[in-house]
Write a protein that holds these residues in place. Structure first.
Motif, PDB file in Angstrom:
ATOM      1  N   LEU A  80      -3.400 -12.851  -1.304  1.00  0.00           N
ATOM      2  CA  LEU A  80      -3.126 -11.506  -1.808  1.00  0.00           C
ATOM      3  C   LEU A  80      -3.858 -11.275  -3.132  1.00  0.00           C
ATOM      4  CD1 LEU A  80      -1.433  -8.915  -1.445  1.00  0.00           C
ATOM      5  CD2 LEU A  80       0.459 -10.079  -2.578  1.00  0.00           C
ATOM      6  N   GLU A  81      -3.815 -12.273  -3.997  1.00  0.00           N
ATOM      7  CA  GLU A  81      -4.508 -12.167  -5.283  1.00  0.00           C
ATOM      8  C   GLU A  81      -6.016 -12.027  -5.083  1.00  0.00           C
ATOM      9  OE1 GLU A  81      -3.716 -15.385  -8.012  1.00  0.00           O
ATOM     10  OE2 GLU A  81      -5.209 -14.652  -9.443  1.00  0.00           O
ATOM     11  N   TYR A  82      -6.539 -12.757  -4.122  1.00  0.00           N
ATOM     12  CA  TYR A  82      -7.982 -12.704  -3.852  1.00  0.00           C
ATOM     13  C   TYR A  82      -8.381 -11.300  -3.416  1.00  0.00           C
ATOM     14  CZ  TYR A  82     -12.582 -14.378  -2.328  1.00  0.00           C
ATOM     15  OH  TYR A  82     -13.927 -14.584  -2.186  1.00  0.00           O
ATOM     16  N   PHE A  83      -7.620 -10.725  -2.504  1.00  0.00           N
ATOM     17  CA  PHE A  83      -7.891  -9.370  -2.035  1.00  0.00           C
ATOM     18  C   PHE A  83      -7.771  -8.362  -3.187  1.00  0.00           C
ATOM     19  CE2 PHE A  83      -5.854  -5.354  -0.648  1.00  0.00           C
ATOM     20  CZ  PHE A  83      -6.945  -4.781  -0.011  1.00  0.00           C
ATOM     21  N   LEU A  84      -6.668  -8.469  -3.924  1.00  0.00           N
ATOM     22  CA  LEU A  84      -6.383  -7.471  -4.959  1.00  0.00           C
ATOM     23  C   LEU A  84      -7.381  -7.542  -6.120  1.00  0.00           C
ATOM     24  CD1 LEU A  84      -4.165  -5.361  -4.899  1.00  0.00           C
ATOM     25  CD2 LEU A  84      -2.750  -6.853  -6.310  1.00  0.00           C
ATOM     26  N   THR A  85      -7.772  -8.749  -6.503  1.00  0.00           N
ATOM     27  CA  THR A  85      -8.748  -8.868  -7.599  1.00  0.00           C
ATOM     28  C   THR A  85     -10.129  -8.415  -7.115  1.00  0.00           C
ATOM     29  OG1 THR A  85      -9.005 -11.206  -7.078  1.00  0.00           O
ATOM     30  CG2 THR A  85      -7.623 -10.678  -8.956  1.00  0.00           C
ATOM     31  N   TYR A  86     -10.415  -8.664  -5.849  1.00  0.00           N
ATOM     32  CA  TYR A  86     -11.697  -8.206  -5.300  1.00  0.00           C
ATOM     33  C   TYR A  86     -11.808  -6.691  -5.425  1.00  0.00           C
ATOM     34  CZ  TYR A  86     -15.511  -7.251  -2.062  1.00  0.00           C
ATOM     35  OH  TYR A  86     -16.686  -6.807  -1.522  1.00  0.00           O
ATOM     36  N   MET A  87     -10.698  -5.995  -5.156  1.00  0.00           N
ATOM     37  CA  MET A  87     -10.697  -4.537  -5.224  1.00  0.00           C
ATOM     38  C   MET A  87     -11.003  -4.037  -6.638  1.00  0.00           C
ATOM     39  SD  MET A  87     -10.237  -3.772  -2.177  1.00  0.00           S
ATOM     40  CE  MET A  87     -10.000  -1.991  -2.175  1.00  0.00           C
ATOM     41  N   ALA A 101       0.816  -1.212   0.000  1.00  0.00           N
ATOM     42  CA  ALA A 101       0.000   0.000   0.000  1.00  0.00           C
ATOM     43  C   ALA A 101       0.854   1.267   0.000  1.00  0.00           C
ATOM     44  CB  ALA A 101      -0.934  -0.006   1.201  1.00  0.00           C
ATOM     45  N   ASN A 102       2.014   1.223   0.653  1.00  0.00           N
ATOM     46  CA  ASN A 102       2.890   2.405   0.656  1.00  0.00           C
ATOM     47  C   ASN A 102       3.164   2.869  -0.758  1.00  0.00           C
ATOM     48  OD1 ASN A 102       4.953   1.412   3.489  1.00  0.00           O
ATOM     49  ND2 ASN A 102       3.143   2.710   3.426  1.00  0.00           N
ATOM     50  N   CYS A 103       3.424   1.914  -1.656  1.00  0.00           N
ATOM     51  CA  CYS A 103       3.732   2.287  -3.040  1.00  0.00           C
ATOM     52  C   CYS A 103       2.468   2.449  -3.890  1.00  0.00           C
ATOM     53  CB  CYS A 103       4.672   1.262  -3.678  1.00  0.00           C
ATOM     54  SG  CYS A 103       6.392   1.501  -3.128  1.00  0.00           S
ATOM     55  N   HIS A 104       1.547   1.480  -3.798  1.00  0.00           N
ATOM     56  CA  HIS A 104       0.436   1.466  -4.761  1.00  0.00           C
ATOM     57  C   HIS A 104      -0.852   2.115  -4.285  1.00  0.00           C
ATOM     58  CE1 HIS A 104       2.771  -0.747  -7.634  1.00  0.00           C
ATOM     59  NE2 HIS A 104       3.065  -1.677  -6.759  1.00  0.00           N
ATOM     60  N   VAL A 105      -0.863   2.628  -3.027  1.00  0.00           N
ATOM     61  CA  VAL A 105      -2.020   3.415  -2.564  1.00  0.00           C
ATOM     62  C   VAL A 105      -1.520   4.827  -2.206  1.00  0.00           C
ATOM     63  CG1 VAL A 105      -3.887   3.637  -0.877  1.00  0.00           C
ATOM     64  CG2 VAL A 105      -3.281   1.384  -1.758  1.00  0.00           C
ATOM     65  N   GLN A 106      -0.680   4.901  -1.169  1.00  0.00           N
ATOM     66  CA  GLN A 106      -0.250   6.233  -0.699  1.00  0.00           C
ATOM     67  C   GLN A 106       0.600   6.992  -1.717  1.00  0.00           C
ATOM     68  OE1 GLN A 106       0.189   3.553   1.527  1.00  0.00           O
ATOM     69  NE2 GLN A 106      -0.921   4.078   3.378  1.00  0.00           N
ATOM     70  N   ASN A 107       1.417   6.260  -2.506  1.00  0.00           N
ATOM     71  CA  ASN A 107       2.307   6.959  -3.446  1.00  0.00           C
ATOM     72  C   ASN A 107       1.962   6.732  -4.909  1.00  0.00           C
ATOM     73  OD1 ASN A 107       4.301   8.506  -1.852  1.00  0.00           O
ATOM     74  ND2 ASN A 107       4.696   6.510  -0.935  1.00  0.00           N
ATOM     75  N   ALA A 108       0.773   6.204  -5.177  1.00  0.00           N
ATOM     76  CA  ALA A 108       0.360   5.988  -6.568  1.00  0.00           C
ATOM     77  C   ALA A 108       0.433   7.307  -7.326  1.00  0.00           C
ATOM     78  CB  ALA A 108      -1.060   5.430  -6.612  1.00  0.00           C
ATOM     79  N   GLY A 109       0.985   7.238  -8.527  1.00  0.00           N
ATOM     80  CA  GLY A 109       1.107   8.448  -9.340  1.00  0.00           C
ATOM     81  C   GLY A 109       2.471   9.113  -9.187  1.00  0.00           C
ATOM     82  N   PRO A 146      -1.772   2.724  -9.398  1.00  0.00           N
ATOM     83  CA  PRO A 146      -2.686   2.505  -8.277  1.00  0.00           C
ATOM     84  C   PRO A 146      -3.132   1.045  -8.223  1.00  0.00           C
ATOM     85  CG  PRO A 146      -3.834   3.594 -10.080  1.00  0.00           C
ATOM     86  CD  PRO A 146      -2.397   3.452 -10.501  1.00  0.00           C
ATOM     87  N   ALA A 147      -3.375   0.553  -7.009  1.00  0.00           N
ATOM     88  CA  ALA A 147      -3.781  -0.846  -6.829  1.00  0.00           C
ATOM     89  C   ALA A 147      -5.010  -1.190  -7.668  1.00  0.00           C
ATOM     90  CB  ALA A 147      -4.080  -1.094  -5.351  1.00  0.00           C
ATOM     91  N   LEU A 148      -5.934  -0.232  -7.707  1.00  0.00           N
ATOM     92  CA  LEU A 148      -7.174  -0.466  -8.430  1.00  0.00           C
ATOM     93  C   LEU A 148      -6.901  -0.677  -9.919  1.00  0.00           C
ATOM     94  CD1 LEU A 148     -10.096  -0.252  -7.270  1.00  0.00           C
ATOM     95  CD2 LEU A 148     -10.275   1.868  -8.563  1.00  0.00           C
ATOM     96  N   GLY A 149      -7.320  -1.792 -10.441  1.00  0.00           N
ATOM     97  CA  GLY A 149      -7.155  -2.050 -11.867  1.00  0.00           C
ATOM     98  C   GLY A 149      -5.881  -2.795 -12.223  1.00  0.00           C
TER      99      GLY A 149
END
Ligand code: HEC
Length: 117
Positions: free
Chosen positions: A97-104, A32-40, A50-53
């Protein structure tokens, strides 16, 4: 959707989520540090996505790999980047991890296979 009549599904989701937000490695980063808080933001020559997508276009052809690779191979690379010991592809940790990430990314169109550098 997480099936309500199967407690294992919710457990996998919760474990995957915990993994995503847990700091690890010598650099002490969470996903999350990289793909949520620092996305972009830029990290060396890469723009942090971003994690989404992220999961919708796997498997991905990467020029670095010279072939098509799986999501778990990418997880391995990201774990190594923070100098954490990667887990086994298709092992329980990465499956959760895949289950969580694909759910998002539920509801987004599947648009793979993608291509990345
Ligand atoms: C130090 C920052 C950093 C951390 C921590 C990190 N990643 Fe990454 N990740 C990157 C970079 C850089 C890329 C390549 C550019 C991009 O697509 O974001 C990448 C790419 C990805 C991709 C491919 C995205 C795509 O569009 O093809 C996935 C999936 C991914 N990371 C998941 C994870 C997961 C899951 C974790 C935690 C285990 C994690 N990352 C931890 C930096 C990081």
């Amino acid at each position: 959707m997480i099936p309500e009549d199967d407690p294992r599904a919710l457990e996998a989701y919760e474990k995957g989520k915990k993994f995503y937000y847990t700091n690890r490695g010598q650099l002490n980063f969470s996903c999350a540090n990289c793909h949520v808080q620092n996305a972009g933001m830029k990290i060396r020559s890469d723009m942090l996505s971003p994690a989404l997508g992220q999961t919708t276009h796997f498997p991905v052809y990467r020029s670095k790999w010279g072939t098509v690779g799986t999501l778990h191979r990418r997880f391995t690379g990201c774990n190594k980047q923070v100098r954490a010991k990667p887990f086994k592809a298709q092992g329980e940790e990465y499956r959760n991890l895949e289950y969580f990430l694909t759910y998002m990314s539920n509801g987004l169109t599947l648009n793979g296979p993608g291509a990345r550098k």
